[in-house]
Design a protein around this motif. Structure first.
Motif, PDB file in Angstrom:
ATOM      1  N   PRO A 175       3.137   4.295 -31.391  1.00  0.00           N
ATOM      2  CA  PRO A 175       3.623   5.162 -30.311  1.00  0.00           C
ATOM      3  C   PRO A 175       2.554   6.173 -29.873  1.00  0.00           C
ATOM      4  N   TYR A 176       2.650   6.563 -28.597  1.00  0.00           N
ATOM      5  CA  TYR A 176       1.739   7.539 -28.022  1.00  0.00           C
ATOM      6  C   TYR A 176       2.416   8.901 -27.906  1.00  0.00           C
ATOM      7  N   LEU A 177       1.633   9.951 -28.106  1.00  0.00           N
ATOM      8  CA  LEU A 177       2.028  11.284 -27.668  1.00  0.00           C
ATOM      9  C   LEU A 177       1.190  11.591 -26.436  1.00  0.00           C
ATOM     10  N   VAL A 178       1.820  11.584 -25.282  1.00  0.00           N
ATOM     11  CA  VAL A 178       1.132  11.901 -24.038  1.00  0.00           C
ATOM     12  C   VAL A 178       1.326  13.389 -23.763  1.00  0.00           C
ATOM     13  N   VAL A 179       0.202  14.086 -23.587  1.00  0.00           N
ATOM     14  CA  VAL A 179       0.227  15.526 -23.330  1.00  0.00           C
ATOM     15  C   VAL A 179      -0.439  15.783 -21.982  1.00  0.00           C
ATOM     16  N   ASP A 180       0.326  16.325 -21.056  1.00  0.00           N
ATOM     17  CA  ASP A 180      -0.156  16.619 -19.706  1.00  0.00           C
ATOM     18  C   ASP A 180      -0.249  18.132 -19.557  1.00  0.00           C
ATOM     19  N   ILE A 181      -1.480  18.654 -19.656  1.00  0.00           N
ATOM     20  CA  ILE A 181      -1.700  20.107 -19.594  1.00  0.00           C
ATOM     21  C   ILE A 181      -1.916  20.503 -18.145  1.00  0.00           C
ATOM     22  N   GLY A 182      -0.902  21.108 -17.562  1.00  0.00           N
ATOM     23  CA  GLY A 182      -0.981  21.507 -16.165  1.00  0.00           C
ATOM     24  C   GLY A 182      -1.316  22.979 -16.002  1.00  0.00           C
ATOM     25  N   GLY A 183      -1.116  23.459 -14.788  1.00  0.00           N
ATOM     26  CA  GLY A 183      -1.395  24.858 -14.518  1.00  0.00           C
ATOM     27  C   GLY A 183      -0.292  25.774 -14.995  1.00  0.00           C
ATOM     28  N   GLY A 184       0.976  25.329 -14.797  1.00  0.00           N
ATOM     29  CA  GLY A 184       2.100  26.171 -15.173  1.00  0.00           C
ATOM     30  C   GLY A 184       2.858  25.710 -16.390  1.00  0.00           C
ATOM     31  N   SER A 185       2.779  24.413 -16.688  1.00  0.00           N
ATOM     32  CA  SER A 185       3.533  23.870 -17.812  1.00  0.00           C
ATOM     33  C   SER A 185       2.739  22.765 -18.476  1.00  0.00           C
ATOM     34  N   THR A 186       3.186  22.380 -19.671  1.00  0.00           N
ATOM     35  CA  THR A 186       2.610  21.250 -20.387  1.00  0.00           C
ATOM     36  C   THR A 186       3.746  20.340 -20.815  1.00  0.00           C
ATOM     37  N   GLU A 187       3.576  19.040 -20.530  1.00  0.00           N
ATOM     38  CA  GLU A 187       4.591  18.057 -20.875  1.00  0.00           C
ATOM     39  C   GLU A 187       4.167  17.299 -22.127  1.00  0.00           C
ATOM     40  N   PHE A 188       5.117  17.088 -23.021  1.00  0.00           N
ATOM     41  CA  PHE A 188       4.916  16.326 -24.248  1.00  0.00           C
ATOM     42  C   PHE A 188       5.871  15.134 -24.205  1.00  0.00           C
ATOM     43  N   VAL A 189       5.326  13.925 -24.315  1.00  0.00           N
ATOM     44  CA  VAL A 189       6.142  12.719 -24.229  1.00  0.00           C
ATOM     45  C   VAL A 189       5.736  11.766 -25.339  1.00  0.00           C
ATOM     46  N   VAL A 190       6.712  11.279 -26.083  1.00  0.00           N
ATOM     47  CA  VAL A 190       6.465  10.291 -27.125  1.00  0.00           C
ATOM     48  C   VAL A 190       7.145   8.988 -26.725  1.00  0.00           C
ATOM     49  N   ARG A 223       0.857  -1.196   0.000  1.00  0.00           N
ATOM     50  CA  ARG A 223       0.000   0.000   0.000  1.00  0.00           C
ATOM     51  C   ARG A 223       0.891   1.245   0.000  1.00  0.00           C
ATOM     52  N   VAL A 224       0.690   2.097  -1.005  1.00  0.00           N
ATOM     53  CA  VAL A 224       1.545   3.265  -1.177  1.00  0.00           C
ATOM     54  C   VAL A 224       0.689   4.527  -1.236  1.00  0.00           C
ATOM     55  N   ALA A 225       1.333   5.655  -1.000  1.00  0.00           N
ATOM     56  CA  ALA A 225       0.664   6.957  -1.083  1.00  0.00           C
ATOM     57  C   ALA A 225       1.465   7.859  -2.003  1.00  0.00           C
ATOM     58  N   ALA A 226       0.798   8.410  -2.998  1.00  0.00           N
ATOM     59  CA  ALA A 226       1.416   9.323  -3.950  1.00  0.00           C
ATOM     60  C   ALA A 226       0.750  10.686  -3.830  1.00  0.00           C
ATOM     61  N   VAL A 227       1.552  11.722  -3.739  1.00  0.00           N
ATOM     62  CA  VAL A 227       1.042  13.085  -3.674  1.00  0.00           C
ATOM     63  C   VAL A 227       1.652  13.880  -4.821  1.00  0.00           C
ATOM     64  N   ASP A 228       0.788  14.507  -5.611  1.00  0.00           N
ATOM     65  CA  ASP A 228       1.222  15.337  -6.735  1.00  0.00           C
ATOM     66  C   ASP A 228       0.797  16.766  -6.444  1.00  0.00           C
ATOM     67  N   CYS A 229       1.772  17.647  -6.306  1.00  0.00           N
ATOM     68  CA  CYS A 229       1.472  19.050  -6.039  1.00  0.00           C
ATOM     69  C   CYS A 229       1.809  19.863  -7.274  1.00  0.00           C
ATOM     70  N   GLY A 230       0.775  20.273  -7.992  1.00  0.00           N
ATOM     71  CA  GLY A 230       0.957  21.039  -9.214  1.00  0.00           C
ATOM     72  C   GLY A 230       0.705  22.518  -9.007  1.00  0.00           C
ATOM     73  N   THR A 231       0.640  23.230 -10.094  1.00  0.00           N
ATOM     74  CA  THR A 231       0.430  24.677 -10.042  1.00  0.00           C
ATOM     75  C   THR A 231      -0.978  25.028  -9.596  1.00  0.00           C
ATOM     76  N   ASN A 232      -1.956  24.211  -9.979  1.00  0.00           N
ATOM     77  CA  ASN A 232      -3.353  24.510  -9.705  1.00  0.00           C
ATOM     78  C   ASN A 232      -3.942  23.642  -8.604  1.00  0.00           C
ATOM     79  N   SER A 233      -3.501  22.385  -8.499  1.00  0.00           N
ATOM     80  CA  SER A 233      -4.136  21.451  -7.576  1.00  0.00           C
ATOM     81  C   SER A 233      -3.106  20.618  -6.835  1.00  0.00           C
ATOM     82  N   VAL A 234      -3.561  20.043  -5.722  1.00  0.00           N
ATOM     83  CA  VAL A 234      -2.775  19.045  -5.007  1.00  0.00           C
ATOM     84  C   VAL A 234      -3.638  17.796  -4.920  1.00  0.00           C
ATOM     85  N   ARG A 235      -3.029  16.647  -5.259  1.00  0.00           N
ATOM     86  CA  ARG A 235      -3.810  15.421  -5.377  1.00  0.00           C
ATOM     87  C   ARG A 235      -3.157  14.294  -4.590  1.00  0.00           C
ATOM     88  N   LEU A 236      -3.997  13.358  -4.159  1.00  0.00           N
ATOM     89  CA  LEU A 236      -3.541  12.215  -3.387  1.00  0.00           C
ATOM     90  C   LEU A 236      -4.063  10.928  -4.015  1.00  0.00           C
TER      91      LEU A 236
END
Length: 315
Positions: free
Chosen positions: A139-154, A2-15
């Motif tokens: 292949p996938y292009l994964v696009v993560d649109i955040g509050g401060g930045s956007t990540e592009f991954v192929v 059992r693990v806990a992951a916390v992501d703190c971004g520009t707009n939100s914090v998630r668990l």
């Protein structure tokens, strides 16, 4: 485990509290709070005291859940806003006090790898008879649109090329749309598009985006656009996860959002209150990506960097 992951971004914090084992990740708790940690960072270069306190308040609640559910490992990852802030040590010290672990202010490339893992782990399924991929093709292009930045991954089985660029729904809203009228006037929207296109020039120069067969979209701007396109009466993550939204639907939803007033956007059933003022910029980022790289649809994923963080704790 059992693990806990916390992501703190520009707009939100998630668990995410999850049980990981036998190649599966099972949710125990998955929560999100809009804290707007990146409030004013693009202008001041610093995390605002009130934004830090909102974030810490949400995290204290998360730590209580982690304790109650008995997670044995915790990882806290922070992204764009804290990368940009001159006073990020205040954030680091506060997080350490709450969770007892050092938060990791990850680089854009690390953020991209985690997002790719979280988004694609459930997509690439092989037929047992033929070992041919079922579902969306890599292949996938994964696009993560955040509050401060956007990540592009192929990539296919793992991230092969990635870039993080400083366009996000909060950053572009604060830069161009905050005082641009309600709904925003055309010159302000043109300025947003110019910033997005300049960033996409960099992406196209450094990431082989046109080799990708499938566009996978992550984070709240994308899932909100999907919920609107699907006509949902309320936010429904099960309906949204792995839905396929056509390019025409993306263009139409974006057009509608940019023509609405703040009050009209707030009345949309799937709209989180914390996204009302920034969804226009977020939708416009997705819209320009779809147009620029000529994708016919976007596969929407509710699984993202948060799931990638959880997977990393089990490896």
């Amino acid at each position: 485990m059992r693990v806990a992951a916390v992501d703190c971004g520009t707009n939100s914090v998630r668990l995410l509290i999850a049980d990981v084992g036998d190649g599966e990740l099972g949710d125990v708790e998955r929560l999100m709070e809009i804290v707007r940690l990146g409030q004013g960072v693009d202008r001041t270069g610093r995390l605002a005291p009130e934004a830090l306190e909102r974030t810490f308040a949400a995290m204290r609640g998360y730590q209580e859940l982690i304790r109650r559910h008995g997670a044995t490992a915790t990882r806290v990852v922070a992204t764009s806003a804290t990368r940009d802030a001159a006073n990020r040590q205040e954030f680091v010290d506060g997080v350490r006090k709450i969770f007892g672990v050092e938060p990791e202010v990850v680089t854009g490339s690390e953020e991209a790898e985690l997002s790719f893992t979280g988004a694609t782990r459930g997509l690439l399924r092989l037929s047992p008879e033929t070992e041919v991929p079922q579902g969306p093709l890599p292949p996938y292009l994964v696009v993560d649109i955040g509050g401060g930045s956007t990540e592009f991954v192929v990539g296919s089985g793992h991230a092969e090329s990635a870039l993080s660029v400083d366009i996000g729904c909060v950053r572009l809203t604060e830069r161009h749309l905050r005082d641009a009228g309600d709904p925003p006037a055309a010159p302000a929207l043109e300025a947003v598009v110019a910033d997005i296109e300049a960033a996409l020039d960099r992406v196209e120069a450094q990431v082989p985006v046109r080799q990708a067969h499938t566009l996978v979209g992550l984070a709240g701007s994308v899932t909100t656009v999907a919920g609107i396109a699907l006509g949902l009466p309320a936010y429904d993550s099960e309906r949204i996860h792995h839905s396929r939204i056509s390019a025409e639907q993306v263009h139409e939803v974006t057009r509608r959002l940019l023509a609405m007033t703040h009050g009209e956007r707030a009345e949309i059933p799937v709209m989180h209150p914390g996204r009302v003022d920034v969804i226009g910029a977020g939708a416009l980022i997705l819209d320009r990506i779809v147009r620029r790289f000529a994708f016919s649809q976007v596969v929407v994923s509710e699984h993202d960097i948060l799931d990638g963080i959880a997977w990393s704790l089990a490896t």
